[in-house]
Design an enzyme around this catalytic site. Structure first.
Site, PDB file in Angstrom:
ATOM      1  CG  HIS A 192      -2.106  -0.883   1.096  1.00  0.00           C
ATOM      2  ND1 HIS A 192      -3.206  -0.802   1.917  1.00  0.00           N
ATOM      3  CD2 HIS A 192      -2.380  -1.877   0.205  1.00  0.00           C
ATOM      4  CE1 HIS A 192      -4.101  -1.710   1.539  1.00  0.00           C
ATOM      5  NE2 HIS A 192      -3.605  -2.385   0.515  1.00  0.00           N
TER       6      HIS A 192
ATOM      7  CE1 TYR B 189      -4.991   4.025   8.705  1.00  0.00           C
ATOM      8  CE2 TYR B 189      -5.413   4.029  11.068  1.00  0.00           C
ATOM      9  CZ  TYR B 189      -4.706   3.567   9.978  1.00  0.00           C
ATOM     10  OH  TYR B 189      -3.721   2.635  10.165  1.00  0.00           O
TER      11      TYR B 189
ATOM     12  N   PRO C 198      -3.492   0.804  18.771  1.00  0.00           N
ATOM     13  CG  PRO C 198      -5.277  -0.585  18.208  1.00  0.00           C
ATOM     14  CD  PRO C 198      -4.680   0.153  19.350  1.00  0.00           C
TER      15      PRO C 198
ATOM     16  CE  LYS D  38       4.718   3.797  13.301  1.00  0.00           C
ATOM     17  NZ  LYS D  38       4.506   3.058  12.066  1.00  0.00           N
TER      18      LYS D  38
ATOM     19  CE1 TYR E 168      -0.873   4.112   9.458  1.00  0.00           C
ATOM     20  CE2 TYR E 168       0.261   3.098   7.596  1.00  0.00           C
ATOM     21  CZ  TYR E 168      -0.800   3.135   8.486  1.00  0.00           C
ATOM     22  OH  TYR E 168      -1.780   2.171   8.405  1.00  0.00           O
TER      23      TYR E 168
HETATM   24  P1  FAD Z   1       3.477 -10.941  21.787  1.00  0.00           P
HETATM   25  O1  FAD Z   1       2.998 -11.034  20.402  1.00  0.00           O
HETATM   26  O2  FAD Z   1       2.474 -10.711  22.874  1.00  0.00           O
HETATM   27  O3  FAD Z   1       4.287 -12.274  22.092  1.00  0.00           O
HETATM   28  C1  FAD Z   1       4.671 -12.635  23.396  1.00  0.00           C
HETATM   29  C2  FAD Z   1       4.707 -14.139  23.491  1.00  0.00           C
HETATM   30  O4  FAD Z   1       5.184 -14.511  24.770  1.00  0.00           O
HETATM   31  C3  FAD Z   1       3.331 -14.746  23.337  1.00  0.00           C
HETATM   32  O5  FAD Z   1       3.357 -15.735  22.332  1.00  0.00           O
HETATM   33  C4  FAD Z   1       3.014 -15.312  24.706  1.00  0.00           C
HETATM   34  O6  FAD Z   1       2.212 -16.456  24.660  1.00  0.00           O
HETATM   35  C5  FAD Z   1       4.415 -15.605  25.238  1.00  0.00           C
HETATM   36  N1  FAD Z   1       4.508 -15.658  26.694  1.00  0.00           N
HETATM   37  C6  FAD Z   1       3.847 -14.888  27.602  1.00  0.00           C
HETATM   38  N2  FAD Z   1       4.181 -15.239  28.848  1.00  0.00           N
HETATM   39  C7  FAD Z   1       5.077 -16.258  28.732  1.00  0.00           C
HETATM   40  C8  FAD Z   1       5.782 -17.043  29.682  1.00  0.00           C
HETATM   41  N3  FAD Z   1       5.614 -16.852  30.998  1.00  0.00           N
HETATM   42  N4  FAD Z   1       6.616 -18.012  29.222  1.00  0.00           N
HETATM   43  C9  FAD Z   1       6.789 -18.201  27.889  1.00  0.00           C
HETATM   44  N5  FAD Z   1       6.128 -17.484  26.959  1.00  0.00           N
HETATM   45  C10 FAD Z   1       5.296 -16.514  27.368  1.00  0.00           C
HETATM   46  N6  FAD Z   1      -0.843  -4.029  16.880  1.00  0.00           N
HETATM   47  C11 FAD Z   1      -1.093  -3.400  15.754  1.00  0.00           C
HETATM   48  O7  FAD Z   1      -0.178  -2.766  15.222  1.00  0.00           O
HETATM   49  N7  FAD Z   1      -2.344  -3.485  15.164  1.00  0.00           N
HETATM   50  C12 FAD Z   1      -3.368  -4.202  15.733  1.00  0.00           C
HETATM   51  O8  FAD Z   1      -4.460  -4.255  15.198  1.00  0.00           O
HETATM   52  C13 FAD Z   1      -3.140  -4.858  16.925  1.00  0.00           C
HETATM   53  N8  FAD Z   1      -4.112  -5.588  17.527  1.00  0.00           N
HETATM   54  C14 FAD Z   1      -3.833  -6.200  18.717  1.00  0.00           C
HETATM   55  C15 FAD Z   1      -4.817  -6.941  19.360  1.00  0.00           C
HETATM   56  C16 FAD Z   1      -4.564  -7.557  20.604  1.00  0.00           C
HETATM   57  C17 FAD Z   1      -5.651  -8.359  21.309  1.00  0.00           C
HETATM   58  C18 FAD Z   1      -3.281  -7.429  21.185  1.00  0.00           C
HETATM   59  C19 FAD Z   1      -2.993  -8.081  22.537  1.00  0.00           C
HETATM   60  C20 FAD Z   1      -2.290  -6.717  20.520  1.00  0.00           C
HETATM   61  C21 FAD Z   1      -2.553  -6.101  19.298  1.00  0.00           C
HETATM   62  N9  FAD Z   1      -1.570  -5.368  18.613  1.00  0.00           N
HETATM   63  C22 FAD Z   1      -1.839  -4.750  17.479  1.00  0.00           C
HETATM   64  C23 FAD Z   1      -0.250  -5.264  19.112  1.00  0.00           C
HETATM   65  C24 FAD Z   1       0.703  -6.263  18.451  1.00  0.00           C
HETATM   66  O9  FAD Z   1       0.029  -7.423  18.134  1.00  0.00           O
HETATM   67  C25 FAD Z   1       1.817  -6.473  19.440  1.00  0.00           C
HETATM   68  O10 FAD Z   1       2.480  -5.232  19.614  1.00  0.00           O
HETATM   69  C26 FAD Z   1       2.821  -7.555  19.026  1.00  0.00           C
HETATM   70  O11 FAD Z   1       2.215  -8.818  19.066  1.00  0.00           O
HETATM   71  C27 FAD Z   1       4.027  -7.518  19.958  1.00  0.00           C
HETATM   72  O12 FAD Z   1       4.835  -8.642  19.745  1.00  0.00           O
HETATM   73  P2  FAD Z   1       5.662  -9.272  20.930  1.00  0.00           P
HETATM   74  O13 FAD Z   1       6.427 -10.401  20.337  1.00  0.00           O
HETATM   75  O14 FAD Z   1       6.382  -8.214  21.660  1.00  0.00           O
HETATM   76  O15 FAD Z   1       4.569  -9.799  21.955  1.00  0.00           O
HETATM   77  C1  PHB Z   2      -5.158  -4.168  10.851  1.00  0.00           C
HETATM   78  O1  PHB Z   2      -5.218  -4.434   9.637  1.00  0.00           O
HETATM   79  O2  PHB Z   2      -5.442  -5.008  11.703  1.00  0.00           O
HETATM   80  C2  PHB Z   2      -4.759  -2.814  11.282  1.00  0.00           C
HETATM   81  C3  PHB Z   2      -4.410  -1.881  10.337  1.00  0.00           C
HETATM   82  C4  PHB Z   2      -4.028  -0.596  10.724  1.00  0.00           C
HETATM   83  C5  PHB Z   2      -4.027  -0.263  12.067  1.00  0.00           C
HETATM   84  C6  PHB Z   2      -4.370  -1.213  13.013  1.00  0.00           C
HETATM   85  C7  PHB Z   2      -4.749  -2.486  12.623  1.00  0.00           C
HETATM   86  O3  PHB Z   2      -3.689   1.004  12.437  1.00  0.00           O
END
Ligand code: FAD
Ligand code: PHB
Length: 411
Positions: free
Chosen positions: A72, A201, A292, A296, A404
């Site tokens: 995009h 948006y 979100p 980021k 962005y």
């Molecule tokens: P995570 O993806 O949370 O990974 C952490 C991992 O550690 C998980 O697999 C977990 O199971 C594991 N873990 C936890 N505790 C333990 C333990 N004690 N021992 C071993 N393993 C453990 N971001 C966006 O940009 N757009 C979105 O639309 C968006 N939607 C989201 C929706 C939800 C419900 C959530 C929670 C987050 C969302 N985010 C979104 C944020 C984005 O998904 C996160 O910033 C991203 O997943 C961060 O990655 P990470 O690897 O740091 O953490």
């Molecule tokens: C998504 O596609 O899930 C999405 C896209 C843009 C955002 C957040 C989530 O800012």
């Protein structure tokens, strides 16, 4: 067991870190609380910054992304009566890619298993030990309930917001900054072709709405809802009606279809400092959460992993000049981390946090500009003034575009 880097968490941060280390010849063990199916199906982010895409490609994880990801070159900003396109390529020469976090995680897990480096799913009782010494360790119960201990040079806490790593830093040595927003996002995944070529948006008096997508036949859409709202009060008809209202634009229609998944996510900004304590290094959601709206969260997790990997690799490069012989093979043994790399490790937290706070500001700014909070006409007119400014000033639009599409890692 003994390894160089023990990684807690197989989300984007932990898996990317593991991949970058493996590609540099550094051993790691990843432990993950959930099952492989669970982490691969967890519906979350969808937008990849250009830097994230380049990093995945450069590290051998770009094949499916290049086939299935959607490039995009901009976004639409909308408010009643107006839909404005921001052209990122024109504004800053960069793009973003639509490729779900589920797919990124699947690709990373497959790559990890292909390397033969250990990845334990369904562990429990994970704990970190001796992080203030040169012999830190991680203990856990494996999926069969057997007690395991990993001795390592350092621990990467990539275990998300609810993990065990951040709480292992003594409270007296840490501080947190937090903002809870009085709203969340109701998100749906629908079997419906996207009604737009790029993300919309939309500011609307009823609340923010967004139109995203996952593929040419799957749409992802969001509605701002109050924190107190319950999913059971939103049947499919109510969701589609509200999306059509908030995203409505003259001559445009929203395609609907069966809803495959729906959920409500609260919105929060959170930063915990320091991101390093002794031999424990935090990365991704373990250290910070952004709302979100700026897309980021996932990208920030990948950026932390990249900065941490660079620091670890540099510290090993110093040592690698003196290979030692181990059972049947010759390899460089980083008994300790030293030299220039040690300096990079020392500055990891500071470098990462500078970028984290920049993204925290951008995410808060996008969120505050687009969401309705209360009925104060002053606040609403300020939001609309800012949106009009973005659509009329190249300087303002460029600022949004460069944030962005993603700032450089060393920002
Ligand atoms: P995570 O993806 O949370 O990974 C952490 C991992 O550690 C998980 O697999 C977990 O199971 C594991 N873990 C936890 N505790 C333990 C333990 N004690 N021992 C071993 N393993 C453990 N971001 C966006 O940009 N757009 C979105 O639309 C968006 N939607 C989201 C929706 C939800 C419900 C959530 C929670 C987050 C969302 N985010 C979104 C944020 C984005 O998904 C996160 O910033 C991203 O997943 C961060 O990655 P990470 O690897 O740091 O953490
Ligand atoms: C998504 O596609 O899930 C999405 C896209 C843009 C955002 C957040 C989530 O800012």
């Amino acid at each position: 067991m003994r390894t160089q880097v023990a990684i807690i968490g197989a989300g984007p941060a932990g898996l990317v870190l593991g991949q970058l280390l493996t590609n540099a010849g550094i051993e790691s063990v990843i432990v993950e609380l959930r099952s492989r199916d669970y982490v691969e199906a967890r519906l979350r982010a969808g937008v990849l910054e250009q830097g994230t895409v380049e990093l995945l490609r450069d590290n051998g994880i770009g094949r499916r992304l290049d086939q299935e990801g959607l490039r995009h070159d901009g976004i639409y900003l909308q408010w009643p009566g107006t839909r404005e396109h921001l052209d990122f390529r024109d504004l800053c020469g960069r793009s973003v890619w639509i490729y779900g976090q589920t797919e990124v995680v699947k690709d990373l897990v497959a790559a990890r298993l292909g390397t033969g480096q250990p990845l334990y799913f369904e562990v429990s009782d994970t704990a970190v030990h001796d992080i203030e010494t040169d012999r830190p360790a991680v203990t856990f119960l494996d999926a069969d309930g057997h007690a395991q201990r990993i001795e390592c040079d350092l621990i990467a806490g990539c275990d998300g917001f609810h993990g065990v790593s951040r709480p292992a830093i003594p409270q007296a040595s840490s501080r947190t900054a937090q903002r809870d927003y009085p709203y969340g996002w109701l998100g749906i995944l629908a079997q419906a072709p996207p009604s737009t070529d790029e993300l919309i948006y939309a500011w609307h008096p009823n609340g923010f709405a967004m139109h995203s997508m996952r593929s040419p036949s799957i749409s992802r859409l969001y509605l701002q809802v109050g924190v107190e709202e319950r999913l059971q009060d939103w049947d499919d008809d109510r969701i589609w009606t509200e999306l059509s209202t908030r995203l409505g634009h003259a001559g445009w229609e929203l395609a609907t279809g069966p809803i495959l998944d729906k959920g409500i996510t609260p919105m929060r900004s959170f930063v915990s400092e320091p991101m390093r304590y002794g031999k424990l290094f935090l990365a991704g959601d373990a250290a910070h959460i952004v709302p979100p709206t700026g897309a980021k969260g996932l990208n920030l997790a990948v950026a932390d992993a990249k900065l941490l990997a660079d620091a670890i690799i540099a510290s090993r490069a110093k040592r690698a000049r003196t290979p030692i012989r181990t059972a049947g093979s010759v390899r460089a043994e980083p008994a300790t981390l030293a030299g220039r790399g040690q300096n990079l490790l020392d500055s990891y937290a500071e470098t990462a946090l500078r970028r984290v706070w920049r993204c925290t500001h951008f995410s808060w700014w996008m969120t505050s500009m687009l969401h309705i909070e209360g009925s104060d006409p002053f606040a609403r007119e300020l939001q609309l003034a800012q949106l009009r400014y973005l659509s009329s000033s190249r300087a303002a639009a460029q600022s949004l575009a460069e944030n962005y599409t993603g700032l450089p890692y060393g920002w």
